[in-house]
Scaffold this motif. Sequence first.
Motif, short mmCIF file in Angstrom:
data_model
loop_
_atom_site.label_atom_id
_atom_site.label_comp_id
_atom_site.label_asym_id
_atom_site.label_seq_id
_atom_site.Cartn_x
_atom_site.Cartn_y
_atom_site.Cartn_z
N VAL A 478 18.58 -85.89 -46.06
CA VAL A 478 18.47 -86.71 -47.28
C VAL A 478 19.58 -86.34 -48.26
O VAL A 478 20.23 -87.22 -48.86
N VAL A 479 19.84 -85.01 -48.41
CA VAL A 479 20.89 -84.57 -49.34
C VAL A 479 22.26 -85.06 -48.88
O VAL A 479 23.08 -85.55 -49.67
N GLN A 480 22.53 -84.97 -47.57
CA GLN A 480 23.81 -85.45 -47.04
C GLN A 480 23.97 -86.95 -47.27
O GLN A 480 25.06 -87.42 -47.64
N GLN A 481 22.91 -87.71 -47.09
CA GLN A 481 22.97 -89.16 -47.30
C GLN A 481 23.26 -89.48 -48.77
O GLN A 481 24.04 -90.38 -49.08
N GLU A 482 22.60 -88.74 -49.67
CA GLU A 482 22.83 -88.96 -51.10
C GLU A 482 24.28 -88.65 -51.48
O GLU A 482 24.88 -89.34 -52.30
N ILE A 483 24.83 -87.57 -50.87
CA ILE A 483 26.21 -87.19 -51.16
C ILE A 483 27.17 -88.29 -50.71
O ILE A 483 28.10 -88.69 -51.41
N LYS A 484 26.92 -88.83 -49.50
CA LYS A 484 27.79 -89.90 -48.97
C LYS A 484 27.69 -91.13 -49.87
O LYS A 484 28.68 -91.80 -50.17
N THR A 485 26.47 -91.47 -50.28
CA THR A 485 26.29 -92.64 -51.16
C THR A 485 27.03 -92.46 -52.48
O THR A 485 27.67 -93.38 -52.98
N TYR A 486 26.93 -91.25 -53.03
CA TYR A 486 27.58 -90.98 -54.30
C TYR A 486 29.10 -91.08 -54.16
O TYR A 486 29.79 -91.65 -55.01
#
Length: 486
Positions: A478-486
């Motif tokens: 989830v954290v990796q996905q949020e970082i990519k989205t950001y």
Amino acid sequence: EEAVFLRKKITLLRAFSLLIGSMVGSGIFISPKGVLKNSGSVGFSLVVWFSCGLLSMFGALCYAELGTRITKSGGHYIYILETLGPLPSFLFLWAEFFAIRPANSAVVSLAFGRYMLEPFFAPCAAPVPAVKLVSLLGYYMVLTLNSWSVTWSARLQTALSIVKLLALALIIVPGMILLAQGHTENFQDAFDRQSLVLDKLPLAFYAGMFAYSGWFQTSFVREELVKPERNIPLAVIVSVITVIVGYMLTNVSYYTVLGTQDVLASPAVAVSFVQRAFKSLISVVPVLVALSCFGTMNGGIFTFSRTLFVASREGQWPPLFSMIHIRRHTPLPAVMLMFPLVTAMVCIGDIYHLLNFFSFSRWLFIGLATLGLIVHRHRHPELHSPFKVPLFVPVSFTVICLFTVAMSFYSDPVNISIGCAMVLSGFPVYYLIIHRQMSDRCRNLFSISQDFLWTKLPSFFSTLSDYLTHKLQLLLEVVQQEIKTY
């Protein structure tokens, strides 16, 4: 396929290192304040230091004879058990586990933390929470090492013994140079009787004997010593003489550089000495002192775990603690048992209150152990001992120990009463659990508990570990996905 037992890995050099490493620890760096405070003057404090050294030599000689007469490990515990019987030996074990050893370990750990942090905060005092945190980290490191390997623990003890002697040399040499140059002003009126308070002298002896404590450590590991009949007396005599000479010269150096008020006002006497004597080494000596305390912690854990191991083998402690790690050959359960109590005492304790608290119980049972030597000689006159001391040595040592213990009730009634209550609280435990046979119901309950510990708990922790690992992986995704989205 081979038998699992504690191997004979402690040579004469390692025995000598164990004794030096256990004696030269936090005591010489924190006890000068306690000795001076309770003796009243420089001259009387030096008399106390020498008397404590002489008394330690008497006790060490008694224990050397006991170590050649009684072939089991376990130190005070096994000597009291074999000479005076199971009740006093269990009371010692009870007091040692709940009062003496955790308080002693907490004192050394706090000294380690204080000296380790002192260079970073000088000239201010290190924050108390930081001192306690570093103290616990140091203790946990030693705990881990003793769980891992007997050989590496012994090697560390040998290396740190050299560090300890180097730390003493760095204090002794500049003090002796200044003394040779004629700086004797701090020794004027050294024996001022006006400041002498006789009822405080037992506390001065407690502080001094704490600095020397460790001369009995080889008796705890007797079964792991190579050629114990020869090496125990030899290691004891050489190490105690070395420490007496080192301690006397160190105290003379302290008083040459620091005045009486400076010693009493200092939270860390060795650091104050370095600040006054030579500032170029202000960050070196405290670290050496901290490593010295680290070695004392290592020696304490190494030996006390053997006491629990032997007591379990003798049937006065749960059987779990007589178990040895099948590959490491370390008494792992016995090593880990002190973890919670030492942690609690480090978190809530103060060095000098802890010192008085555990000293009463320690010297009471050491006096009983040397009394046991006299009893053993009387009961077994036919027994040949390869090492024997004159009778006046155990008699003198026993009388002085028991007299000092009795006098301490008047000197510090609160802490001494707590220590006495801790010893006496072992009476009902002994008669309810050890002396009487457990009922069938208790036995069944104990076997059910053991079954749960060895069958259910491992599977529970395994399932819990898998669950937490899975959740952690999901969280990372989830954290990796949020970082990519950001």
